[in-house]
Write a protein that holds these residues in place. Sequence first.
Motif, mmCIF file in Angstrom:
data_model
loop_
_atom_site.group_PDB
_atom_site.id
_atom_site.type_symbol
_atom_site.label_atom_id
_atom_site.label_comp_id
_atom_site.label_asym_id
_atom_site.label_seq_id
_atom_site.Cartn_x
_atom_site.Cartn_y
_atom_site.Cartn_z
ATOM 1 N N ALA A 86 45.883 51.155 47.225
ATOM 2 C CA ALA A 86 44.748 51.749 47.929
ATOM 3 C C ALA A 86 43.869 50.690 48.579
ATOM 4 N N SER A 87 43.974 49.432 48.112
ATOM 5 C CA SER A 87 43.150 48.361 48.680
ATOM 6 C C SER A 87 43.810 47.691 49.878
ATOM 7 N N VAL A 88 45.060 48.037 50.177
ATOM 8 C CA VAL A 88 45.742 47.443 51.336
ATOM 9 C C VAL A 88 45.229 48.133 52.597
ATOM 10 N N PRO A 89 44.692 47.397 53.558
ATOM 11 C CA PRO A 89 44.154 48.020 54.775
ATOM 12 C C PRO A 89 45.234 48.793 55.534
ATOM 13 N N PHE A 128 52.567 42.779 49.480
ATOM 14 C CA PHE A 128 52.604 41.868 48.338
ATOM 15 C C PHE A 128 51.532 40.777 48.390
ATOM 16 N N PRO A 129 51.256 40.180 49.561
ATOM 17 C CA PRO A 129 50.159 39.191 49.572
ATOM 18 C C PRO A 129 48.808 39.782 49.172
ATOM 19 N N HIS A 130 48.573 41.054 49.492
ATOM 20 C CA HIS A 130 47.296 41.678 49.147
ATOM 21 C C HIS A 130 47.184 42.013 47.660
ATOM 22 N N ILE A 131 48.299 42.333 47.030
ATOM 23 C CA ILE A 131 48.241 42.807 45.635
ATOM 24 C C ILE A 131 48.879 41.806 44.676
ATOM 25 N N ARG A 132 49.012 40.560 45.083
ATOM 26 C CA ARG A 132 49.672 39.579 44.219
ATOM 27 C C ARG A 132 48.951 39.433 42.879
ATOM 28 N N GLY A 133 47.626 39.437 42.909
ATOM 29 C CA GLY A 133 46.878 39.341 41.658
ATOM 30 C C GLY A 133 47.145 40.518 40.736
ATOM 31 N N HIS A 134 47.247 41.715 41.296
ATOM 32 C CA HIS A 134 47.542 42.899 40.494
ATOM 33 C C HIS A 134 48.958 42.813 39.910
#
Length: 294
Positions: free
Chosen positions: A182-185, A208-214
């Motif tokens: 949901a946080s990926v633009p 994947f770059p946006h949610i790597r921490g998750h």
Amino acid sequence: MSTDAAGLGRRRAVGFVLPALVLIGVFLVFPALWTVYLGLTDFRLTGLAAADPKMVGADNYTAALADERFHSSFWLTAQFVAGSAIAGQAGLGFAVAWALRDRPGPVKRAVEGVVLLAWILPSSVVAFLWLALLDRDQGTLNALLHTPGFAWLLDHPMPSIIAFNIWRGTAFSMMLYGAALASVPPSHLETARLAGASTFQQLRDVVFPHIRGHILTNLLLISLWTFNDFTTYQITAGGPEGRSEILPVYIYNVALSGGQLGFGAAVSFLVLLVNLVLALVYLRLLRERKGAVA
């Protein structure tokens, strides 16, 4: 007056924190120290060693590291974590979250409810359901596949408990990835689609770059949970012939069934060290990720 106020504030802060510190000390620190102590003794459940345990130093640790059964259990645990947590729960959880991201409300809620049901049911209930599913004589799976008499738990114990743990634990990864996606633009994904990017390229270059921490957080949690999971004992009890005896089951069989509490405590401490190593690796990757973002 200000000094008195500061002292009062510190006392209040200590008062708020003290109950939590007491609970941590009683339920975490003391058991950990007691386990370390037991690992240095020949303490047993029965016999003379139960009444008067002797200090044996590092003998239990050296014996564990030289034990072929420990080596086998460690390897089986690595397979269990890699197959059911990293590849299974994380992979399937992301696939479900990705497939449901744009689905209408009723469909999404129905699928999420089915997946969550396996996670919220008590472990003993889930284990009983899988025993009924995989039973050799009257199992549901054999009835569906028309393979009466096929002994899944005897012939394929590790794949059976891996599939069981995937089914039981996928819900957590699904929920975490669903929140992360949901946080990926949406504009980034739309731009990638307009540029002709395939689904794989969208995942690799945008998602994947946006949610790597998750992803790293999820892998850390489910790896540690799976590494220490004992529920499989209700499915195979480590058998047949130790072919599904992962480390938590091995510790139970040695310490409680075998009565060697000192030896079992030593193995437990070794497992704790492995958990710490896993946690440190994941945390370092998280710090590197935050440093790269900064």
